[in-house]
Each structure stands twice: as structure tokens, then as C-alpha cells.
Scaffold this motif. Structure first.
Motif, PDB file in Angstrom:
ATOM      1  N   ALA A  53       0.860  -1.196   0.000  1.00 18.82           N
ATOM      2  CA  ALA A  53       0.000   0.000   0.000  1.00 18.82           C
ATOM      3  C   ALA A  53       0.887   1.234   0.000  1.00 18.82           C
ATOM      4  CB  ALA A  53      -0.908  -0.007   1.218  1.00 18.82           C
ATOM      5  N   PRO A  54       0.552   2.248  -0.816  1.00 22.13           N
ATOM      6  CA  PRO A  54      -0.525   2.259  -1.806  1.00 22.13           C
ATOM      7  C   PRO A  54      -0.209   1.378  -3.015  1.00 22.13           C
ATOM      8  CG  PRO A  54       0.773   4.274  -1.967  1.00 22.13           C
ATOM      9  CD  PRO A  54       1.302   3.520  -0.777  1.00 22.13           C
ATOM     10  N   PHE A  55      -1.265   1.009  -3.762  1.00 22.15           N
ATOM     11  CA  PHE A  55      -1.108   0.164  -4.940  1.00 22.15           C
ATOM     12  C   PHE A  55      -0.402   0.957  -6.043  1.00 22.15           C
ATOM     13  CE2 PHE A  55      -5.374  -2.276  -4.090  1.00 22.15           C
ATOM     14  CZ  PHE A  55      -4.907  -2.658  -2.843  1.00 22.15           C
ATOM     15  N   SER A  56       0.687   0.391  -6.537  1.00 24.39           N
ATOM     16  CA  SER A  56       1.455   1.057  -7.595  1.00 24.39           C
ATOM     17  C   SER A  56       1.259   0.325  -8.913  1.00 24.39           C
ATOM     18  CB  SER A  56       2.939   1.044  -7.214  1.00 24.39           C
ATOM     19  OG  SER A  56       3.737   1.270  -8.358  1.00 24.39           O
ATOM     20  N   VAL A  57       1.287   1.073 -10.024  1.00 22.51           N
ATOM     21  CA  VAL A  57       1.156   0.428 -11.337  1.00 22.51           C
ATOM     22  C   VAL A  57       2.329  -0.514 -11.608  1.00 22.51           C
ATOM     23  CG1 VAL A  57      -0.346   2.148 -12.411  1.00 22.51           C
ATOM     24  CG2 VAL A  57       2.120   2.467 -12.508  1.00 22.51           C
ATOM     25  N   ALA A  58       3.387  -0.399 -10.808  1.00 25.13           N
ATOM     26  CA  ALA A  58       4.544  -1.301 -10.955  1.00 25.13           C
ATOM     27  C   ALA A  58       4.330  -2.627 -10.210  1.00 25.13           C
ATOM     28  CB  ALA A  58       5.801  -0.617 -10.438  1.00 25.13           C
ATOM     29  N   GLN A 101     -16.925 -11.018   1.665  1.00 25.85           N
ATOM     30  CA  GLN A 101     -17.546 -11.775   0.569  1.00 25.85           C
ATOM     31  C   GLN A 101     -16.495 -12.333  -0.359  1.00 25.85           C
ATOM     32  OE1 GLN A 101     -20.442 -10.056  -1.968  1.00 25.85           O
ATOM     33  NE2 GLN A 101     -21.841 -11.389  -0.905  1.00 25.85           N
ATOM     34  N   PRO A 102     -16.764 -13.473  -1.033  1.00 22.77           N
ATOM     35  CA  PRO A 102     -15.804 -13.965  -2.020  1.00 22.77           C
ATOM     36  C   PRO A 102     -15.628 -12.932  -3.133  1.00 22.77           C
ATOM     37  CG  PRO A 102     -17.702 -15.477  -1.810  1.00 22.77           C
ATOM     38  CD  PRO A 102     -17.946 -14.330  -0.892  1.00 22.77           C
ATOM     39  N   GLY A 103     -14.401 -12.769  -3.598  1.00 28.49           N
ATOM     40  CA  GLY A 103     -14.133 -11.828  -4.691  1.00 28.49           C
ATOM     41  C   GLY A 103     -13.869 -10.410  -4.215  1.00 28.49           C
ATOM     42  N   ASP A 104     -14.011 -10.168  -2.900  1.00 24.17           N
ATOM     43  CA  ASP A 104     -13.791  -8.822  -2.367  1.00 24.17           C
ATOM     44  C   ASP A 104     -12.412  -8.689  -1.741  1.00 24.17           C
ATOM     45  OD1 ASP A 104     -15.128  -6.461  -2.466  1.00 24.17           O
ATOM     46  OD2 ASP A 104     -16.806  -7.124  -1.231  1.00 24.17           O
ATOM     47  N   VAL A 105     -11.939  -7.460  -1.585  1.00 26.88           N
ATOM     48  CA  VAL A 105     -10.623  -7.210  -0.976  1.00 26.88           C
ATOM     49  C   VAL A 105     -10.798  -6.233   0.190  1.00 26.88           C
ATOM     50  CG1 VAL A 105      -9.317  -7.665  -3.084  1.00 26.88           C
ATOM     51  CG2 VAL A 105     -10.086  -5.348  -2.624  1.00 26.88           C
ATOM     52  N   PRO A 106      -9.940  -6.341   1.236  1.00 32.08           N
ATOM     53  CA  PRO A 106     -10.136  -5.496   2.419  1.00 32.08           C
ATOM     54  C   PRO A 106      -9.819  -4.016   2.217  1.00 32.08           C
ATOM     55  CG  PRO A 106      -8.239  -6.959   2.728  1.00 32.08           C
ATOM     56  CD  PRO A 106      -8.882  -7.353   1.442  1.00 32.08           C
ATOM     57  N   GLU A 107      -8.881  -3.710   1.305  1.00 35.47           N
ATOM     58  CA  GLU A 107      -8.506  -2.300   1.146  1.00 35.47           C
ATOM     59  C   GLU A 107      -8.074  -2.008  -0.285  1.00 35.47           C
ATOM     60  OE1 GLU A 107      -5.564   1.118   3.096  1.00 35.47           O
ATOM     61  OE2 GLU A 107      -5.125  -0.979   3.499  1.00 35.47           O
ATOM     62  N   THR A 108      -8.422  -0.811  -0.760  1.00 38.70           N
ATOM     63  CA  THR A 108      -7.834  -0.313  -2.007  1.00 38.70           C
ATOM     64  C   THR A 108      -7.235   1.061  -1.725  1.00 38.70           C
ATOM     65  OG1 THR A 108      -9.899   0.735  -2.791  1.00 38.70           O
ATOM     66  CG2 THR A 108      -9.509  -1.547  -3.466  1.00 38.70           C
ATOM     67  N   PHE A 109      -6.099   1.326  -2.342  1.00 39.36           N
ATOM     68  CA  PHE A 109      -5.351   2.561  -2.038  1.00 39.36           C
ATOM     69  C   PHE A 109      -4.468   2.862  -3.252  1.00 39.36           C
ATOM     70  CE2 PHE A 109      -2.171   4.434   1.342  1.00 39.36           C
ATOM     71  CZ  PHE A 109      -2.226   5.666   0.703  1.00 39.36           C
ATOM     72  N   ALA A 110      -4.771   3.950  -3.960  1.00 39.05           N
ATOM     73  CA  ALA A 110      -4.096   4.257  -5.228  1.00 39.05           C
ATOM     74  C   ALA A 110      -2.858   5.118  -5.044  1.00 39.05           C
ATOM     75  CB  ALA A 110      -5.069   4.971  -6.163  1.00 39.05           C
ATOM     76  N   ASP A 111      -1.753   4.657  -5.608  1.00 40.33           N
ATOM     77  CA  ASP A 111      -0.562   5.504  -5.766  1.00 40.33           C
ATOM     78  C   ASP A 111      -0.771   6.265  -7.079  1.00 40.33           C
ATOM     79  OD1 ASP A 111       1.870   6.545  -6.620  1.00 40.33           O
ATOM     80  OD2 ASP A 111       3.054   4.848  -5.905  1.00 40.33           O
ATOM     81  N   ILE A 112      -0.898   7.590  -6.991  1.00 41.59           N
ATOM     82  CA  ILE A 112      -1.210   8.380  -8.204  1.00 41.59           C
ATOM     83  C   ILE A 112      -0.055   9.305  -8.610  1.00 41.59           C
ATOM     84  CG2 ILE A 112      -3.717   8.259  -7.963  1.00 41.59           C
ATOM     85  CD1 ILE A 112      -3.589  11.092  -6.680  1.00 41.59           C
TER      86      ILE A 112
END
Length: 327
Positions: free
Chosen positions: A142-147, A283-294
Motif C-alpha cells: 500500500a498504496p497500490f502502484s502500477v509497478a 464476501q468472495p471476490g472482495d478485498v479489504p482495502e484499495t489505495f491508489a498511488d497516483i
């Protein structure tokens, strides 16, 4: 009737992001060719009401149809002088992909292959297409990087969006087709989709029905206001494709994850009503957190999302009350 200007072709133009982008481009003086199959995944009256607003514009052309129809696409690319394509047509939704997988393969994979072929054949200046933050799966960075690696999708929807990125890469590599993929992070705002959390929650709270809150409300989402999304896309259209590489991916997020429980609190405050909460496990298919590196996006277009969650929810509730005539 067709004016002589070059067109920006927007697929999924009656969808949530597609409508906002179409309206913004028309307001900025662009000519827009819009296409949508108007399917009934959610209430079509919402799609038709969005469409009514942009149909009033003299520089807008609308075609009802699907990107799965290669003959129709070929005809449109031949008939109109298309400069840039923004492909937003897709079968959305993580949960629905568990029930109706074939629809995702047809719309998101076959349809996207048709778009790529037409863009290659007609030498389109720039293809911008919707990917999704769901490609990150259970990414622990975290944060999620395009790399970051994105080869462990946890839903079929995510797998089709990852497939889009790989297909685009191939066309960029083989044919030098300039492609830019946008990984959207939980977009929300007025005219939103009824299957998304904000809309569902608002509807249930107003009707005093229980809302289902997964992971007991401990999920975090990088909620991104729709006007920040359209501003980012507008700047990418203006900027044109990357000069150093024909293939680009960006995160389109707010860079500020918000806990679901807080999100609901803000919504309750603006609706003036308390939610009846039904707390449930993940739920199946869900993720606990999303966080964008912009960082990459900010560097390339000199824009950082500005609308706070408090302001964004306020604007949504104002629209929601007005649209559904709620006192």
C-alpha cells in the motif's frame, strides 16, 4: 448529419462515467460520438435520463449498439473521423461476475478485442480504456502502484480487466497503437450506478431497510469523485499518448482510503437518517482495502483529485433527493 470536426468516440456513453465524460467534453467544445447498448444490468430509465441531457447538444451523435458487434463498429469507424477512443463499455460489477461469467467474457474480452482491431485498422491517435483497481487482487503493498504485480485476480471481472491490459500491451507492441489503461478506484457521485455501495446504501436508508455491511465495516476504499475522474481523462485526451511508450497504465484514485463505517456515517448525516446495519463477514471476490498511488498520474497531467469524501457524498445526496423527489 455529421459535422466536419474530428470525433472523440466514447463507448458506454450512457453509463455513469461515460455520461459525465461525454457531458464534460461537449461543454469543452469537443464533438462526441457516443455508443451504448442500454442493457438492463440496472434500471435503464437512469441511462435514458442521462442520455437525454447530452442528446440536446448539437455536437453529439448517438448510436445504440454493442462493442460486441464488430460490423457496427467497423461502420462507425469508417463513417466518422475518429481521433481518440475512450472505451468505457463493459459489464461491470464484481459480484454479478460470480453469477453470469459469460456476459463478462463477451462484453469485456470479445468487445475489447473488436475495439483494438478497429483502432489498429483506422490508425486511431489514442485509445484510452477503462481498467479497474480490482486487478490488484489481494495486493499487500500500500498504496497500490502500477509497478506492482497484478497476476492474481480474485474475481472474473478483475480477470477480464487484466486481460484488457494485456491485450492492449500486445497491440501497442505489435502495431505501435497508443493505448492508455485507467485503473479506476471506486468512482462515486451524482448519476451513479444503483448497484454500487453509495447508491444502494442511500436507497435503503431512505426506505428504512437494512444495509449489508461486509467485513463488519472495516473495509477501506479509495473512493474517487466522478468529476476528478473526468478531469483526469480530459487532461489525458488533451495531452495525447505518451511519447516515450505507446503503452501506459495509470491509477485513477483519490489517494486517501476511507473506512466503510465512516463513509456510512457521512451518508447518514447528509440524509438525516440512521442506517439499519446488518454486519457480515468478507464476501468472495472482495478485498479489504484499495489505495491508489497516483504519483505517475500527477506528474504527467499535473492534477490531483480535489473532492473530499464529505463534499462528494453531500453532492450525491443533493442529486439523489432531487432525482427521486425525496423531501
Amino acid at each position: 448529419m455529421q459535422n466536419n470536426a474530428k470525433y472523440i468516440f466514447i463507448t458506454g456513453c450512457a453509463g455513469f462515467i461515460g455520461f459525465h465524460l461525454t457531458k464534460r467534453l461537449l461543454d469543452e467544445g469537443f464533438s462526441v460520438l457516443g455508443m451504448d447498448d442500454m442493457n438492463d444490468y440496472y434500471d435503464t430509465s437512469l441511462k435514458y435520463d442521462r442520455l437525454k441531457i447530452v442528446m440536446k447538444h448539437p455536437h453529439f451523435r448517438f448510436v445504440k449498439g454493442s462493442i460486441e458487434n464488430i460490423e457496427l463498429l467497423e461502420k462507425l469507424f469508417s463513417q466518422y473521423d475518429v481521433d481518440t477512443v475512450v472505451n468505457l463499455a463493459a459489464q461491470p460489477g464484481v459480484r454479478y461476475s460470480l453469477k453470469n461469467p459469460h456476459k463478462y467474457i463477451q462484453a469485456n474480452v470479445v468487445g475489447f478485442a473488436n475495439i483494438l482491431e478497429c483502432c489498429k485498422k483506422h490508425k486511431i491517435r489514442h485509445l484510452i480504456y477503462a481498467s479497474s483497481s480490482s486487478v490488484y487482487g489481494n495486493n499487500k503493498n500500500a498504496p497500490f502502484s502500477v509497478a506492482d504485480r497484478t497476476d492474481s485476480p480474485v474475481s472474473l471481472y478483475a480477470a477480464t480487466k487484466k486481460a484488457n491490459e494485456l491485450m492492449a500491451y500486445t497491440y501497442s507492441h505489435l502495431y505501435r497503437l497508443p493505448t492508455t489503461g485507467l485503473r479506476f478506484f471506486t468512482v462515486y457521485g451524482p448519476w451513479g450506478r444503483p448497484d454500487m455501495a453509495l447508491f444502494k446504501f442511500a436507497n435503503a436508508i431512505v426506505k428504512q431497510q437494512p444495509i449489508e455491511i461486509y467485513n463488519y465495516g472495516n473495509m477501506k476504499r479509495d473512493f474517487t469523485y466522478v468529476d476528478d475522474v473526468t478531469e483526469s481523462i480530459l487532461r489525458l485526451i488533451d495531452k495525447g499518448p505518451s511519447t516515450e511508450s505507446p503503452y501506459k497504465i495509470y491509477n485513477i484514485g483519490n489517494n486517501q482510503p476511507v473506512q466503510l463505517n465512516y463513509f456510512i456515517e457521512v451518508l447518514e448525516e447528509h440524509l438525516g437518517k440512521k442506517a439499519i446495519k446488518k454486519l457480515l463477514p468478507m464476501q468472495p471476490g472482495d478485498v479489504p482495502e484499495t489505495f491508489a498511488d497516483i504519483d505517475e498520474l500527477v506528474k504527467d497531467i499535473n492534477y490531483k483529485p480535489k473532492v473530499s469524501i464529505e463534499e462528494g457524498i453531500k453532492r450525491f445526496v443533493e442529486w439523489f433527493k432531487d432525482y427521486y423527489k425525496i423531501n
